[in-house]
Design a protein around this motif. Sequence first.
Motif, PDB file in Angstrom:
ATOM      1  N   ASN A  20      27.184  84.332  -6.481  1.00 47.35           N
ATOM      2  CA  ASN A  20      25.547  83.505  -6.782  1.00 47.35           C
ATOM      3  C   ASN A  20      25.490  82.828  -5.775  1.00 47.35           C
ATOM      4  OD1 ASN A  20      23.741  82.020  -7.837  1.00 47.35           O
ATOM      5  ND2 ASN A  20      24.748  82.461  -9.856  1.00 47.35           N
ATOM      6  N   VAL A  21      24.235  82.989  -4.563  1.00 50.57           N
ATOM      7  CA  VAL A  21      24.013  82.021  -3.880  1.00 50.57           C
ATOM      8  C   VAL A  21      22.488  81.782  -3.544  1.00 50.57           C
ATOM      9  CG1 VAL A  21      26.083  82.676  -2.569  1.00 50.57           C
ATOM     10  CG2 VAL A  21      23.986  83.688  -1.973  1.00 50.57           C
ATOM     11  N   PHE A  29      30.951  80.394  -9.141  1.00 48.39           N
ATOM     12  CA  PHE A  29      32.227  81.008  -9.082  1.00 48.39           C
ATOM     13  C   PHE A  29      31.837  82.344  -9.281  1.00 48.39           C
ATOM     14  CE2 PHE A  29      35.038  76.946  -9.193  1.00 48.39           C
ATOM     15  CZ  PHE A  29      35.273  77.053  -7.750  1.00 48.39           C
ATOM     16  N   GLU A  30      30.664  82.211 -10.201  1.00 49.20           N
ATOM     17  CA  GLU A  30      30.665  83.632 -11.107  1.00 49.20           C
ATOM     18  C   GLU A  30      29.544  84.519 -10.148  1.00 49.20           C
ATOM     19  OE1 GLU A  30      29.499  83.226 -15.136  1.00 49.20           O
ATOM     20  OE2 GLU A  30      31.031  81.477 -15.819  1.00 49.20           O
ATOM     21  N   HIS A  38      26.722  91.699 -16.555  1.00 51.44           N
ATOM     22  CA  HIS A  38      28.244  91.190 -17.065  1.00 51.44           C
ATOM     23  C   HIS A  38      29.663  90.724 -16.420  1.00 51.44           C
ATOM     24  CE1 HIS A  38      25.614  92.686 -19.842  1.00 51.44           C
ATOM     25  NE2 HIS A  38      25.283  94.053 -18.516  1.00 51.44           N
ATOM     26  N   ALA A  39      29.586  90.063 -15.216  1.00 47.27           N
ATOM     27  CA  ALA A  39      30.992  89.065 -14.855  1.00 47.27           C
ATOM     28  C   ALA A  39      31.251  89.913 -14.200  1.00 47.27           C
ATOM     29  CB  ALA A  39      31.636  88.716 -16.098  1.00 47.27           C
ATOM     30  N   THR A 108      41.512  81.197 -10.083  1.00 47.41           N
ATOM     31  CA  THR A 108      42.068  81.402 -12.017  1.00 47.41           C
ATOM     32  C   THR A 108      40.443  82.543 -12.356  1.00 47.41           C
ATOM     33  OG1 THR A 108      43.370  79.163 -11.765  1.00 47.41           O
ATOM     34  CG2 THR A 108      42.506  80.064 -14.167  1.00 47.41           C
ATOM     35  N   TYR A 109      38.714  82.260 -12.103  1.00 47.39           N
ATOM     36  CA  TYR A 109      38.198  82.518 -12.503  1.00 47.39           C
ATOM     37  C   TYR A 109      38.358  83.859 -12.398  1.00 47.39           C
ATOM     38  CZ  TYR A 109      33.743  84.791 -13.381  1.00 47.39           C
ATOM     39  OH  TYR A 109      33.072  85.626 -13.763  1.00 47.39           O
ATOM     40  N   LEU A 110      38.501  84.375 -10.999  1.00 47.22           N
ATOM     41  CA  LEU A 110      38.748  85.755 -10.962  1.00 47.22           C
ATOM     42  C   LEU A 110      39.638  86.609 -11.374  1.00 47.22           C
ATOM     43  CD1 LEU A 110      37.642  85.530  -6.903  1.00 47.22           C
ATOM     44  CD2 LEU A 110      35.801  86.098  -8.866  1.00 47.22           C
ATOM     45  N   LYS A 111      41.322  86.223 -11.419  1.00 52.95           N
ATOM     46  CA  LYS A 111      41.701  86.862 -12.523  1.00 52.95           C
ATOM     47  C   LYS A 111      41.653  86.781 -13.457  1.00 52.95           C
ATOM     48  CE  LYS A 111      45.698  87.171 -10.557  1.00 52.95           C
ATOM     49  NZ  LYS A 111      46.425  88.859  -9.918  1.00 52.95           N
TER      50      LYS A 111
END
Length: 174
Positions: A20-21, A29-30, A38-39, A108-111
């Motif tokens: 997301n840029v 981070f998402e 949907h992530a 942490t989010y990615l994991k």
Amino acid sequence: VIPEKNVPIKWMLMDDGWLNVTGRLLNDFEPDKEKVPHAFAQMIKDIREENGVKWFGVWHTLAGYWDGVTPESKLAKMQKEHLFETVNGLLLPDPKQNGEMFFVDWYTYLKSQGIDFTKVDGQSNVREHYEDTMPVSEAAKGSNAALEKASMWMQGAVINCMGMAMENVVARPN
């Protein structure tokens, strides 16, 4: 498996394009909701089940994105104590202190979404990013240390891709 060759595919990397840029700056981070609505979790689950992929990774840069974090973003507000502003106005993971927490929070989010590893580019931009702000050797040492400390959240599975500039080679802790 590639059917006609009977070659098993064990890992997959989603390179640049998922983030997301805005321009060359990271907003969140998402992933970009238009590209990954949907992530990651369901998409990765489906890819694993349909293709037998064991490990799934994503790409990012040492600065978050090519020129850091968007100053007006929700991410910048949430990560303000882990970011460093250069004299040129770039907002980057802090190479002096707390920069690893930027990556820890992201990893942490990615994991939680099923990501197993990251591929990191842009290490050779340290000189350009910190120009007139701090010595390049100090910036490279701190930036690489922040990433490597956070790599524990990926069980060390972080690929340094564009880190061969001498200031990075001699500054990398591991």
